[in-house]
Design a protein around this motif. Structure first.
Motif, PDB file in Angstrom:
ATOM      1  N   THR A  67       0.791  -1.123   0.119  1.00  0.00           N
ATOM      2  CA  THR A  67       0.060  -0.015   0.070  1.00  0.00           C
ATOM      3  C   THR A  67       0.767   1.247   0.010  1.00  0.00           C
ATOM      4  O   THR A  67       1.623   1.369   0.709  1.00  0.00           O
ATOM      5  N   PHE A  68       0.626   2.220  -1.029  1.00  0.00           N
ATOM      6  CA  PHE A  68       1.356   3.492  -1.166  1.00  0.00           C
ATOM      7  C   PHE A  68       0.572   4.433  -0.690  1.00  0.00           C
ATOM      8  O   PHE A  68      -0.569   4.627  -1.159  1.00  0.00           O
ATOM      9  N   ASP A  69       0.781   4.977   0.597  1.00  0.00           N
ATOM     10  CA  ASP A  69      -0.019   6.150   1.089  1.00  0.00           C
ATOM     11  C   ASP A  69       0.476   7.328   0.751  1.00  0.00           C
ATOM     12  O   ASP A  69       1.853   7.639   1.246  1.00  0.00           O
ATOM     13  N   LEU A  70       0.001   8.047  -0.145  1.00  0.00           N
ATOM     14  CA  LEU A  70       0.524   9.273  -0.740  1.00  0.00           C
ATOM     15  C   LEU A  70       0.820  10.570   0.081  1.00  0.00           C
ATOM     16  O   LEU A  70       1.950  11.118  -0.052  1.00  0.00           O
ATOM     17  N   GLY A  71       0.249  10.195   1.339  1.00  0.00           N
ATOM     18  CA  GLY A  71       0.797  11.533   2.533  1.00  0.00           C
ATOM     19  C   GLY A  71       2.044  11.270   2.735  1.00  0.00           C
ATOM     20  O   GLY A  71       2.598  12.310   3.228  1.00  0.00           O
ATOM     21  N   GLU A  72       2.743  10.058   2.400  1.00  0.00           N
ATOM     22  CA  GLU A  72       4.185  10.069   2.969  1.00  0.00           C
ATOM     23  C   GLU A  72       5.020  10.464   2.095  1.00  0.00           C
ATOM     24  O   GLU A  72       6.299  10.623   2.267  1.00  0.00           O
TER      25      GLU A  72
END
Length: 558
Positions: A67-72
């Protein structure tokens, strides 16, 4: 290690999709990997980039994916990105990153979208209606995805729609996207998007004709007020709910129904278009369920600081930019800004000169809503009717010794949300010599054919009885024959009615005949038009019409 073959990669979003740069997520999986003995226990590590923003050592399993959490990743808003998978390692061994390892997407703009109005072009609308009309049962081209027959207000109508697969962009018959949903996501459980209503006329709206179809509104902030302009698609029942519900405790409906978890998160819809409000409790995307409802638009107002204030609600009319108050509906009350104020109102009201004014329509709740923004007086603006010379006017529930009808229909069908019945005879007024009519709105909640008989008397004997008989359910607007009064005469309301039958409003007014358009907003006929008024020594009001001399119209006895 056995030879591991990754196969095609799978992304959780479509190519070209829009994501929130701070809360959006992308899941990467390998659905057809081979050469791995136990996918649930085998991890892999990805490295790559979002355009020029490199990342490495992102770990996941073949069972759950990465899962790529764009907030990071501090991506910019309103920007096109390509997610590139450059390296894939399994148990430390780097595997070739073969074709299909790129995903193009966009981030949403920095400014939140605050409103949606649902529209459709005329050409596509005509095509939808044409295809739906040609789709008759048993025909060679019969297609159940072209229209749905529904019962609305006792009549059958077609609701035309465009088929759409779950989660996909909604397309019109000409292949273009419906120009309304830039940041909204819809899920239609029955894979159908309804867009029209009745042959020959077209409405810009969405029709959620199924159960638990949902919509996600993005980028909400705590305190936001989301307003749906909506209407029920069909008459509701336990098996066919007609409501909007906020999910996951993310928003509340101040005027809604309390759910099993104690939160007012659901609103049942009325029979006409109205604004239904929800207050957002947590930041982020908010999901709403829709059951059998029609939607015209959605607006979002940013939350404001809630402060104590005072308000009142009055009924009045305006002439020459001056407002005259007829009745105080809500006395000065303490409230909180950004909340919604509601007030019941009367169908008829009269001024001191005997003119009658009206507001509201049959079949709709006699209740008004206002947004409270500070200390204020809300005015419900009435309009003048053709009734003049009113000598008695009262809501049924305001009469002495009234007993309230308990039917649930009273709140949504009756003036002021109430109706009443009487177990004892009641003198209403003493009429002075003249000619009059009695007019009443009666309520009969028991059957479709009515039957409630409201009886008044102007003396002894059956010949002096005045019968106002209901002929339908709920709302009956009934007027008596002309009453000729030759001496001071008491008008008495006889005991009648029950918890399901009663009086909504009753009025007595001077007349030589019924007004031509008594329920409309119009000028009085010349023969009845008042040209002069004066007050007699005994306090009675005397009027003169264009067709006659001064006549006593009586005085209300309180």
């Amino acid at each position: 290690m056995a030879q591991v073959v990754l196969g095609d990669i799978k992304f959780s979003i479509k190519d070209g999709a829009k994501l929130n740069p701070t809360t959006g997520k992308i899941i990467v999986t390998f659905p057809d990997v081979t050469g791995v003995a136990d996918p649930t226990a085998t991890n892999f590590v990805l490295a790559g980039a979002f355009n020029d923003v490199d990342f490495d050592e992102v770990e996941g399993s073949f069972a759950s994916g990465v899962t790529f959490d764009l907030g990071e990743f501090e991506l910019e808003p309103g920007t096109e990105y390509t997610l590139k998978i450059i390296s894939v390692k399994v148990d430390g061994a780097e595997l070739a990153a073969e074709g299909g390892y790129k995903l193009n997407f966009k981030t949403r703009g920095a400014e939140r979208k605050m409103s949606w109005t649902f529209t459709i072009d005329a050409e596509s609308a005509a095509q939808i209606v044409t295809e739906g009309s040609a789709n008759v049962a048993g025909a060679e081209n019969e297609d159940a995805t072209k229209y749905m027959d529904i019962q609305k207000n006792g009549a059958t109508t077609h609701r035309f729609y465009v088929p759409a697969r779950n989660y996909e962009e909604i397309l019109l018959p000409d292949g273009t996207a419906l120009p309304m949903t830039e940041d909204l996501m819809f899920k239609f459980g029955n894979k159908a998007f309804y867009v029209g209503d009745t042959e020959g006329s077209y409405k810009d709206l969405i029709a959620f004709n199924g159960k638990n179809q949902y919509m996600i509104i993005p980028d909400c902030k705590a305190g936001d007020v989301i307003t749906f302009n909506a209407n029920r698609a069909t008459k509701g029942s336990a098996d066919k709910p007609t409501n909007i519900q906020a999910m996951d405790g993310a928003a509340i409906a101040p005027d809604g129904l309390e759910s099993s978890n104690g939160i007012k998160d659901s609103i049942w819809l009325g029979s006409s278009y109205a604004n239904y409000k929800f207050e957002v409790l947590t930041d982020g995307d908010v999901k709403f369920f829709f059951n059998n409802c029609l939607m015209k638009s959605i607006t979002i107002e940013e939350g404001v600081e809630k402060k104590p204030c005072k308000y009142k609600v009055v009924a009045g009319y305006t002439e020459d930019e001056k407002t005259t108050i007829l009745k105080e509906l809500v006395a000065e009350t303490e409230g909180i800004t950004s909340s919604t104020v509601k007030a019941y109102y009367s169908y008829w009201l009269a001024d001191e000169q005997g003119n009658v004014y009206t507001y509201g329509t049959k079949g709709n709740p006699f209740e008004a809503s206002f947004d409270l923004k500070g200390d204020t007086t809300f005015v419900i603006n009435y309009k003048k009717t053709a009734f003049e010379g009113c000598v008695f006017l009262s809501e049924g529930e305001d009469l002495p010794n009234a007993a309230l009808c308990t039917s649930s229909n009273a709140a949504i069908r009756s003036s002021m949300g109430k109706a009443a019945y009487f177990t004892e005879d009641l003198k209403l007024v003493t009429l002075q010599p003249g000619t009059y009519k009695v007019r009443a709105i009666t309520a009969d909640y028991t059957s479709k054919s009515g039957g409630y008989d409201c009886v008044l008397t102007k003396g002894e004997g059956e010949e002096n009885e005045i019968h106002l008989v209901a002929t339908a359910d709920n709302w009956n607007d009934i007027e008596s024959d002309l009453l000729t009064i030759t001496e001071a005469t008491d008008i008495t309301l006889k005991a009648s009615g029950n918890e399901n039958q009663g009086i909504d409003v009753i009025m007595i007014y001077a007349s030589t005949d019924a007004p031509e358009d008594p329920d409309g907003i119009s000028e009085v006929k010349d023969a009845k038009k008042v040209v002069a008024r004066k007050v007699a020594k005994d306090g009675r009001i005397l009027i003169q019409t264009a067709a006659g001399t001064f006549n006593a119209v009586g005085v209300q006895v309180k």
